[in-house]
Scaffold this motif. Structure first.
Motif, short mmCIF file in Angstrom:
data_model
loop_
_atom_site.label_atom_id
_atom_site.label_comp_id
_atom_site.label_asym_id
_atom_site.label_seq_id
_atom_site.Cartn_x
_atom_site.Cartn_y
_atom_site.Cartn_z
N SER A 188 -58.07 -42.74 -25.53
CA SER A 188 -58.79 -42.87 -26.85
C SER A 188 -57.91 -43.33 -27.98
N CYS A 189 -58.25 -43.67 -29.15
CA CYS A 189 -57.77 -44.30 -30.24
C CYS A 189 -56.37 -43.92 -30.47
N ALA A 190 -55.13 -44.37 -30.32
CA ALA A 190 -54.06 -44.16 -31.25
C ALA A 190 -53.80 -44.37 -32.97
N TYR A 191 -52.74 -43.68 -33.11
CA TYR A 191 -53.04 -43.82 -34.50
C TYR A 191 -50.97 -44.86 -34.93
N PHE A 192 -51.11 -46.32 -35.63
CA PHE A 192 -50.02 -46.33 -35.85
C PHE A 192 -49.67 -46.51 -37.01
N PRO A 193 -48.47 -45.56 -37.29
CA PRO A 193 -48.10 -45.09 -38.72
C PRO A 193 -47.57 -46.87 -39.68
N THR A 194 -46.83 -47.41 -38.09
CA THR A 194 -46.11 -48.91 -38.77
C THR A 194 -47.04 -49.57 -37.68
N ALA B 208 -47.24 -44.32 -31.12
CA ALA B 208 -49.05 -44.12 -31.67
C ALA B 208 -49.84 -42.89 -31.10
N GLN B 209 -49.78 -42.64 -29.61
CA GLN B 209 -50.99 -41.69 -29.03
C GLN B 209 -50.02 -40.61 -29.39
N LEU B 210 -49.13 -39.98 -29.83
CA LEU B 210 -48.61 -39.06 -30.17
C LEU B 210 -48.14 -38.57 -31.58
N ALA B 211 -48.89 -39.44 -32.58
CA ALA B 211 -48.87 -39.84 -33.85
C ALA B 211 -50.18 -39.43 -33.80
N LYS B 212 -51.52 -39.66 -33.02
CA LYS B 212 -53.00 -39.23 -33.03
C LYS B 212 -53.08 -38.12 -32.57
N ARG C 185 -59.09 -48.01 -39.30
CA ARG C 185 -60.34 -49.55 -39.23
C ARG C 185 -58.92 -50.38 -38.04
N LEU C 186 -58.03 -50.39 -37.79
CA LEU C 186 -57.25 -52.16 -37.48
C LEU C 186 -56.65 -50.22 -35.84
N HIS C 187 -56.58 -49.55 -36.09
CA HIS C 187 -55.52 -48.80 -35.21
C HIS C 187 -56.99 -48.92 -33.79
N TYR C 188 -57.74 -48.91 -33.38
CA TYR C 188 -58.08 -49.01 -32.29
C TYR C 188 -58.18 -50.72 -31.54
N ALA C 189 -58.34 -51.28 -32.40
CA ALA C 189 -58.44 -53.08 -32.08
C ALA C 189 -56.26 -53.07 -31.40
N GLU C 190 -55.19 -51.84 -32.70
CA GLU C 190 -54.31 -51.98 -31.68
C GLU C 190 -53.58 -51.83 -30.33
N THR C 191 -54.71 -50.57 -30.30
CA THR C 191 -54.75 -49.25 -28.80
C THR C 191 -55.16 -50.47 -27.97
N LEU C 192 -56.57 -51.00 -28.18
CA LEU C 192 -57.00 -51.97 -27.12
C LEU C 192 -56.19 -53.46 -26.59
N LYS C 193 -54.92 -53.84 -27.68
CA LYS C 193 -54.33 -54.83 -27.53
C LYS C 193 -53.43 -54.08 -26.02
N HIS C 194 -53.12 -53.56 -27.06
CA HIS C 194 -52.06 -52.65 -25.74
C HIS C 194 -52.31 -52.54 -24.52
N TRP C 195 -53.45 -52.07 -24.19
CA TRP C 195 -54.35 -51.87 -22.60
C TRP C 195 -54.60 -52.89 -22.43
#
Length: 420
Positions: A147-153, A161-165, A329-339
């Motif tokens: 699921s969507c990760a959370y990117f503080p930086t 980011a997944q730990l931060a989520k 907003r863009l947190h899932y875009a960044e997650t999907l980019k990694h995937w």
């Protein structure tokens, strides 16, 4: 050619060259300018005459199928580059040409597509989540968070980011040791194990996936948490009892509009008087819509991404307080980019599990999803709910304080044991 008219209208800031089945090229956007830099061009080849017609008349299904079947290939760029080039100028409220009648049909059928009684819900969940577990090992983080990760930086890694989520969600739940927590849609168990280890709570996780249940149960046993974390194959509609907290991450997308009232009434029924719930779900900012035919047919049958305007009335009818809403907003875009990048790097391994066609299908799914979050108005919302107006502090300060306290208590992340 019908497709020529469509692409001429759509492609403006990007550059696209389409080579038809006769080998004749047509250029769109900046590619029509011979002085345009090559690194901004995408070149595709269509191998059948029928592919062009299908793309023009039913792109939301035909594009993915053409790429899967090898009827559309990339000679320069990737499928992600092609999708970006086509949709980046449209925005979330843009419409594809010649889609009027099809949109009317889709809207008329959307409630039927989303009808998910217990038997259908179980079957549809297994379609996606009971794939060979080794597939998910190839591209998810070491805790197997899907699921969507959370990117503080911007330089946060996927694992961080997944730990931060998980930390972000736990802070919003305002947990106390000994509390009972229900997780609706527990995945492979990572969040439940985090809450038990870091917050000292007892967690009941439910899923309809046999594959996820087996792995989550094994993980709890390996980490000595079987006494505090229990996983069950069960539909939330059949669950009894009450819990101090309820959390649901990435499951609401499988509920369907016809079942929203049932879902939130279920949360109300399962929460204690002073209980708190958190629903983390993909959402659409452009208002109610439909699930693209390719995603509905091949990836998530029965799934639907809701607009908040569809969700809020059902929460109100369930007599729950909405105590906080956050839009990621863009947190899932960044997650999907990694995937997507991880999956492409492991292509050969994925091909040994399934085949080349499956790999192209999965790449298209990840690429199309990322483009949707970057350009077509998808986001993630976290809705915090409570039965009682006084269930939580009246400012958000406790969330930031909670995240800092959790970070100090966290144990080192254990790598997820790869699926055998």
């Amino acid at each position: 050619m019908l497709l020529h008219g469509v692409l001429k209208r759509l492609v403006k800031t990007g550059g696209l060259t389409v080579i038809d089945h006769h080998g004749r090229p047509r250029h769109y956007g900046i590619a029509a300018n011979t002085d345009a830099p090559d690194d901004r061009r995408v070149v595709i080849r269509l191998h059948r005459a029928s592919t062009a017609w299908r793309l023009a008349l039913n792109p939301k299904l035909a594009l993915g199928e053409a790429y899967m079947d090898g009827d559309l290939t990339l000679e320069q760029g990737t499928i992600f580059d092609f999708l970006t080039t086509v949709v980046q100028d449209m925005g979330p409220h843009g419409a594809l040409p010649f889609q009027g009648l099809q949109r009317l049909w889709e809207r008329g059928m959307r409630l039927w597509y989303q009808f998910n009684p217990e038997a259908a819900a179980s079957r549809r969940v297994r379609h996606h989540y009971d794939l060979d577990g080794r597939l998910y090992d190839l591209f998810l983080d070491t805790d197997k968070q899907y699921s969507c990760a959370y990117f503080p930086t911007p330089d946060t890694t996927l694992e961080q980011a997944q730990l931060a989520k998980k930390r972000h969600i736990a802070a919003k739940l305002k947990l106390e040791p000994g509390m009972s927590v229900l997780e609706i849609g527990c995945g492979w168990g990572g969040l439940a194990l985090y809450l038990a280890e870091t917050c000292g709570v007892e967690v009941t996780g439910i899923t309809l996936s046999h594959e996820q249940h087996a792995i989550a149960t094994r993980r709890a046993q390996e980490r000595g948490l079987s006494d505090r974390v229990k996983f069950h194959i069960q539909d939330y509609r059949t669950l009894a009892g009450q819990f101090d907290r309820i959390v649901s991450v990435g499951m609401f997308e499988h509920v369907g509009v016809p079942h929203y009232r049932e879902y939130f009434s279920g949360i109300h029924r399962l929460l204690k008087h002073d209980g708190v719930a958190l629903v983390h779900s993909i959402g659409r900012s452009e208002g109610p819509g439909t699930t693209p035919a390719f995603i509905r047919k091949y990836i998530f049958p029965g799934g639907y991404i809701p607009a908040l305007s569809e969700v809020m009335p059902e929460i109100e009818q369930s007599q729950l307080w909405v105590t906080d809403i956050e839009i990621l907003r863009l947190h899932y875009a960044e997650t999907l980019k990694h995937w997507r990048e991880r999956f492409l790097a492991q292509w050969d391994k994925a091909k040994t599990l399934y085949d080349e066609r499956f790999c192209r299908m999965w790449e298209f799914y990840l690429a199309a999803s990322e483009v949707t979050f970057r350009h077509w108005g998808h986001m993630v919302f976290q809705a915090q709910l409570a039965k009682h107006v006084n269930a939580l502090p009246i400012t958000r300060d406790y969330m930031n304080e909670g995240e800092r306290a959790l970070a100090a208590r966290e144990k080192p992340q254990r790598p997820f044991a790869k699926t055998a």
